[in-house]
Design an enzyme around this catalytic site. Structure first.
Site, mmCIF file in Angstrom:
data_model
loop_
_atom_site.group_PDB
_atom_site.id
_atom_site.type_symbol
_atom_site.label_atom_id
_atom_site.label_comp_id
_atom_site.label_asym_id
_atom_site.label_seq_id
_atom_site.Cartn_x
_atom_site.Cartn_y
_atom_site.Cartn_z
ATOM 1 N N GLY A 11 61.832 16.125 15.465
ATOM 2 C CA GLY A 11 60.888 15.251 14.776
ATOM 3 C C GLY A 11 61.252 14.984 13.323
ATOM 4 N N ASN A 12 61.847 15.982 12.656
ATOM 5 C CA ASN A 12 62.143 15.800 11.228
ATOM 6 C C ASN A 12 63.292 14.826 10.969
ATOM 7 O OD1 ASN A 12 64.121 17.556 12.165
ATOM 8 N ND2 ASN A 12 64.284 18.640 10.212
ATOM 9 N N LYS A 128 49.064 20.101 27.131
ATOM 10 C CA LYS A 128 49.685 19.452 25.971
ATOM 11 C C LYS A 128 48.691 18.485 25.312
ATOM 12 C CE LYS A 128 53.343 18.377 23.599
ATOM 13 N NZ LYS A 128 53.820 19.260 22.582
ATOM 14 N N LYS A 212 60.774 17.496 25.424
ATOM 15 C CA LYS A 212 62.068 16.857 25.165
ATOM 16 C C LYS A 212 63.243 17.843 25.209
ATOM 17 C CE LYS A 212 63.685 17.344 20.544
ATOM 18 N NZ LYS A 212 62.908 18.442 20.090
ATOM 19 N N LYS A 274 63.158 25.343 23.154
ATOM 20 C CA LYS A 274 64.585 25.174 22.843
ATOM 21 C C LYS A 274 65.400 26.307 23.454
ATOM 22 C CE LYS A 274 63.329 23.037 18.532
ATOM 23 N NZ LYS A 274 62.855 21.862 19.286
HETATM 24 N N1 LIG Z 1 62.220 32.368 15.947
HETATM 25 C C1 LIG Z 1 62.333 31.218 15.280
HETATM 26 N N2 LIG Z 1 63.492 30.908 14.652
HETATM 27 C C2 LIG Z 1 63.610 29.737 13.998
HETATM 28 N N3 LIG Z 1 62.627 28.792 13.900
HETATM 29 C C3 LIG Z 1 61.451 29.056 14.524
HETATM 30 C C4 LIG Z 1 61.262 30.276 15.222
HETATM 31 N N4 LIG Z 1 60.002 30.280 15.718
HETATM 32 C C5 LIG Z 1 59.451 29.117 15.347
HETATM 33 N N5 LIG Z 1 60.305 28.374 14.620
HETATM 34 C C6 LIG Z 1 59.964 27.028 14.119
HETATM 35 O O1 LIG Z 1 60.305 26.121 15.147
HETATM 36 C C7 LIG Z 1 60.656 24.885 14.542
HETATM 37 C C8 LIG Z 1 61.389 24.006 15.533
HETATM 38 O O2 LIG Z 1 60.516 23.568 16.584
HETATM 39 P P1 LIG Z 1 59.684 22.188 16.479
HETATM 40 O O3 LIG Z 1 59.121 21.926 17.821
HETATM 41 O O4 LIG Z 1 58.777 22.260 15.306
HETATM 42 O O5 LIG Z 1 60.803 21.148 16.084
HETATM 43 P P2 LIG Z 1 61.492 19.959 16.901
HETATM 44 O O6 LIG Z 1 61.336 20.144 18.374
HETATM 45 O O7 LIG Z 1 62.857 19.857 16.338
HETATM 46 O O8 LIG Z 1 60.692 18.736 16.433
HETATM 47 P P3 LIG Z 1 59.422 18.065 17.086
HETATM 48 O O9 LIG Z 1 58.770 19.026 18.028
HETATM 49 O O10 LIG Z 1 58.598 17.759 15.867
HETATM 50 O O11 LIG Z 1 60.003 16.853 17.736
HETATM 51 C C9 LIG Z 1 61.456 25.325 13.346
HETATM 52 O O12 LIG Z 1 61.522 24.316 12.367
HETATM 53 C C10 LIG Z 1 60.685 26.560 12.875
HETATM 54 O O13 LIG Z 1 59.730 26.203 11.911
HETATM 55 MG MG LIG Z 2 59.434 20.478 19.379
#
Ligand SMILES: Nc1ncnc2c1ncn2[C@@H]1O[C@H](COP(=O)(O)OP(=O)(O)OP(=O)(O)O)[C@@H](O)[C@H]1O
Ligand SMILES: [Mg+2]
Length: 312
Positions: A11-12, A128, A212, A274
């Site tokens: 998202g960022n 969700k 995603k 992830k």
């Molecule tokens: N164990 C961890 N190690 C690293 N980051 C973590 C951990 N647990 C939680 N996070 C958070 O998870 C975030 C990434 O997941 P997030 O779903 O927010 O991002 P994204 O999937 O890239 O974007 P979006 O969901 O907004 O499309 C990181 O930026 C961090 O703040």
């Molecule tokens: Mg995410």
């Protein structure tokens, strides 16, 4: 021979926290994102995936406000709308960046449907949150009228929740492979893909959202990617994230990843999916997954930073 990478952008890459989601701001952020991705193309054939949570959320709010004048679309159609708008913005940003450095390459966004199982347990348990907040009264009415499930969201109001089923197969996978084979950079499975079920031998959109990161792992498997790269808001994955004793991870095996996941190091709404995507891709292919921040992608690809998940 170039290697094949599926790159999931977080998202960022599109919206920065606290910034208004104007098209102008999104394009500004994406032009930055494009620089990092274009840096890869000498070594990698690239397929890009992206989220759409905030964008679909905004569409749902717009539809709610205008509902007496224009009939709202179901979420699968909203997903398609955001694959179009974000696909356009990403493709244009990359094209412009390629031009700026004197390179030439075709790029195309593919509207992507992903098959889910209509008997997926997620349909019995929607989790969700999507779209606008409602009052309790509105929520009760909508539950009756539309059969939605609406829950109280952490004191902020009432909000619709939809199922998040497991992605099983990408309808357009052969088109995506064909494009990639012909040196086209592809943007696909945006927003986790448009969820569809198969009924009476026909595809049918469903009111759900696919994660995603899960969709990215599926795409990476289906196009035989050499690496799944998940770009997000952190340079590395941590144990005890955000605590005083947090510890960055450089390289972990899938066995370790599973153990850390079970120990609760990776929350469900952020890092959890992830790591699950990484485990899924790495275990079934033997290839690796890299999780990092796009601003250090170059370094991470050289093995100097980021977190790698390998089979073991
Ligand atoms: N164990 C961890 N190690 C690293 N980051 C973590 C951990 N647990 C939680 N996070 C958070 O998870 C975030 C990434 O997941 P997030 O779903 O927010 O991002 P994204 O999937 O890239 O974007 P979006 O969901 O907004 O499309 C990181 O930026 C961090 O703040
Ligand atoms: Mg995410």
């Amino acid at each position: 021979m170039k290697k094949l990478a599926v790159v999931a952008i977080g998202g960022n890459a599109v919206n920065r926290p606290g910034e208004k989601p104007t098209a102008e701001n999104m394009l500004k952020n994406l032009s930055e994102t494009a620089k990092y991705i274009v840096n890869m193309i000498d070594e990698y054939d690239v397929a890009i995936t992206h989220g759409n949570g905030p964008q679909v959320g905004n569409l749902l709010v717009q539809q709610e406000i205008a509902k007496d004048k224009i009939p709202p679309f179901p979420i699968d159609v909203n997903d398609a709308q955001t694959q179009g708008s974000l696909g356009y913005m990403i493709a244009q940003s990359i094209r412009n960046q390629l031009k700026a450095i004197g390179k030439d390459m075709e790029i195309s966004a593919v509207v992507t449907q992903i098959i889910v199982d209509k008997n997926d347990p997620a349909f019995q348990n929607p989790t969700k949150p999507v779209g606008p907040f409602y009052t309790e009264e509105e929520a009760k009415m909508l539950e009756k009228e539309k059969g939605w499930k609406i829950v109280e969201d952490a004191g902020r109001g009432w909000r619709r929740v939809v199922p998040s089923p497991k992605p099983l197969d990408i309808v357009e996978k052969d088109v995506i492979k064909l494009l990639m084979k012909n040196d086209v950079m592809v943007i696909a499975a945006g927003g986790g893909g448009i969820p569809v079920i198969v009924e009476d031998n026909k595809l049918k959109g469903v009111e759900a959202v696919i994660d995603k990161d899960r969709a990215s792992a599926l795409l990476a498997k289906e196009v035989d990617a050499d690496i799944l790269i998940i770009l997000t808001g952190v340079e590395k994955v941590y144990l005890n994230f955000g605590k005083e004793d947090q510890k960055a991870l450089d390289k972990i095996t899938t066995t370790e990843a599973k153990k850390f996941l079970q120990e609760g190091h990776f929350p469900k709404g952020s890092m959890g999916p992830k790591i699950e995507a990484a485990i899924d891709f790495v275990e079934s292919t033997g290839k690796e997954c890299l999780i990092t921040d796009m601003s250090v992608l170059d370094k991470a690809l050289r093995g100097e930073t980021g977190t790698r998940i390998i089979k073991g």
